[in-house]
Design a protein around this motif. Sequence first.
Motif, PDB file in Angstrom:
ATOM      1  N   CYS A 112       0.847  -1.202   0.000  1.00 59.74           N
ATOM      2  CA  CYS A 112       0.000   0.000   0.000  1.00 59.74           C
ATOM      3  C   CYS A 112       0.880   1.249   0.000  1.00 59.74           C
ATOM      4  O   CYS A 112       1.723   1.422   0.869  1.00 59.74           O
ATOM      5  CB  CYS A 112      -0.906  -0.001   1.229  1.00 59.74           C
ATOM      6  SG  CYS A 112      -1.941   1.468   1.294  1.00 59.74           S
TER       7      CYS A 112
ATOM      8  N   GLU B 207      -0.562   4.320  -0.203  1.00 64.57           N
ATOM      9  CA  GLU B 207      -1.484   5.425   0.087  1.00 64.57           C
ATOM     10  C   GLU B 207      -0.877   6.414   1.090  1.00 64.57           C
ATOM     11  O   GLU B 207      -0.945   7.632   0.890  1.00 64.57           O
ATOM     12  CB  GLU B 207      -2.812   4.856   0.608  1.00 64.57           C
ATOM     13  CG  GLU B 207      -3.886   5.875   0.914  1.00 64.57           C
ATOM     14  CD  GLU B 207      -4.215   6.790  -0.271  1.00 64.57           C
ATOM     15  OE1 GLU B 207      -4.200   6.307  -1.426  1.00 64.57           O
ATOM     16  OE2 GLU B 207      -4.451   7.992  -0.037  1.00 64.57           O
TER      17      GLU B 207
ATOM     18  N   CYS C  37      -5.307   3.950   5.426  1.00 60.69           N
ATOM     19  CA  CYS C  37      -5.958   3.345   4.262  1.00 60.69           C
ATOM     20  C   CYS C  37      -6.597   2.023   4.674  1.00 60.69           C
ATOM     21  O   CYS C  37      -5.979   1.221   5.371  1.00 60.69           O
ATOM     22  CB  CYS C  37      -4.915   3.110   3.162  1.00 60.69           C
ATOM     23  SG  CYS C  37      -5.589   2.280   1.728  1.00 60.69           S
TER      24      CYS C  37
ATOM     25  N   CYS D 122      -7.289  -0.509   2.834  1.00 57.61           N
ATOM     26  CA  CYS D 122      -7.011  -1.656   1.959  1.00 57.61           C
ATOM     27  C   CYS D 122      -6.180  -2.711   2.689  1.00 57.61           C
ATOM     28  O   CYS D 122      -5.503  -2.425   3.665  1.00 57.61           O
ATOM     29  CB  CYS D 122      -6.314  -1.204   0.671  1.00 57.61           C
ATOM     30  SG  CYS D 122      -4.528  -1.113   0.797  1.00 57.61           S
TER      31      CYS D 122
ATOM     32  N   ARG E   6       1.985  -3.011   4.336  1.00 57.20           N
ATOM     33  CA  ARG E   6       2.748  -1.763   4.307  1.00 57.20           C
ATOM     34  C   ARG E   6       4.232  -2.104   4.180  1.00 57.20           C
ATOM     35  O   ARG E   6       4.603  -3.260   4.142  1.00 57.20           O
ATOM     36  CB  ARG E   6       2.524  -0.972   5.599  1.00 57.20           C
ATOM     37  CG  ARG E   6       1.292  -0.072   5.569  1.00 57.20           C
ATOM     38  CD  ARG E   6       0.008  -0.863   5.416  1.00 57.20           C
ATOM     39  NE  ARG E   6      -1.171   0.029   5.410  1.00 57.20           N
ATOM     40  CZ  ARG E   6      -2.345  -0.298   4.945  1.00 57.20           C
ATOM     41  NH1 ARG E   6      -2.564  -1.496   4.424  1.00 57.20           N
ATOM     42  NH2 ARG E   6      -3.331   0.560   4.993  1.00 57.20           N
TER      43      ARG E   6
HETATM   44 ZN   LIG Z   1      -3.993   0.914   0.811  1.00 59.15          ZN
END
Ligand SMILES: [Zn+2]
Lengths: 176, 176
Positions: free
Chosen positions: A15, A17, A33, A35, A39
């Motif tokens: 991710c 984001e 985020c 989702c 990470r």
């Molecule tokens: Zn994400």
Amino acid sequence: RPVREVLFFPSKPSCTEALLAEAESPDNTPVPCPCPLPRGDCAFSRLLRHLLSARRSLELCLFAFSSPQLGRAVRLLHRRGVRVRVVTDAQYMALKGSQIGLLRHAGIQVRHDQESGFMHHKFAIVDRKMVITGSLNWTTEAIQNNRENILIMEDAEYVQPFLEEFERIWEFYDPL
Amino acid sequence: RPVREVLFFPSKPSCTEALLAEAESPDNTPVPCPCPLPRGDCAFSRLLRHLLSARRSLELCLFAFSSPQLGRAVRLLHRRGVRVRVVTDAQYMALKGSQIGLLRHAGIQVRHDQESGFMHHKFAIVDRKMVITGSLNWTTEAIQNNRENILIMEDAEYVQPFLEEFERIWEFYDPL
Ligand SMILES: [Zn+2]
Ligand SMILES: [Zn+2]
């Protein structure tokens, strides 16, 4: 110490984001985020981070540019006042999913070839002192599925020729 | 001093017959080539020259390989006793004009992907100390018509990761 990195793809899914949201509004705590992607560092996040380090100028010379995250990064650099110039291939530019229309819409200068051969480069120059170049087209397909490489280099001996090549192509593709 | 070169394509048309003939039989005076192409240095002849400098090993990791001159250079290195290993993309390998069949026929070890993504690298490693990498596929089309770049580097920081990537892919594509 100059940056000297070699990154290989496909990149692990991760991710990005938080990276992009923080670059967009450094003063706000980013909303986490939702989702499910992991990470953490990966080839793609390292590419994004180097790109987002631009403070003054960004030259892009890209055969194919359809990655939404990279497009978002380039637009935010433009909004931040970085001078962005883009050169791309006319054949690819017309394809579905190309980011080129969005860049133009945001007011970024774009020039494309009028030639029969492909404009097949895939390089970026950050602040006239770092070149990012390799086999990787800036597409989600390439980032997630292909075996690819990019070099990230601050050696003047490598950066300078790419700067000159960019300026040559930029002038050559001048529509006027 | 380590080699540090950046070459841009398209390359000027030029005759590489003398370069290849001399590498094939260094003791004979080469018969002058009757073709009308100009002689002299160009991006393509520099690429050929660096490739022909191999004395012990050559690793190739190439999405597309159809240039007859580059194919001839690789076969002559193999005959000269250089250990040549080739990794390529299965989709491209099957196309008309690919040099891969000729390499295999000459006894050169070739492995290819079984994956859905492309094996999109375009790099060569000479004698484990020089990497040649960039946007350029090893096709006549790309050499003569496209805007392309290659880097030729002897910096260990750049060569080492490519060596490791090659060995990873070589093992991964082991058909056994
Ligand atoms: Zn994400
Ligand atoms: Zn000739």
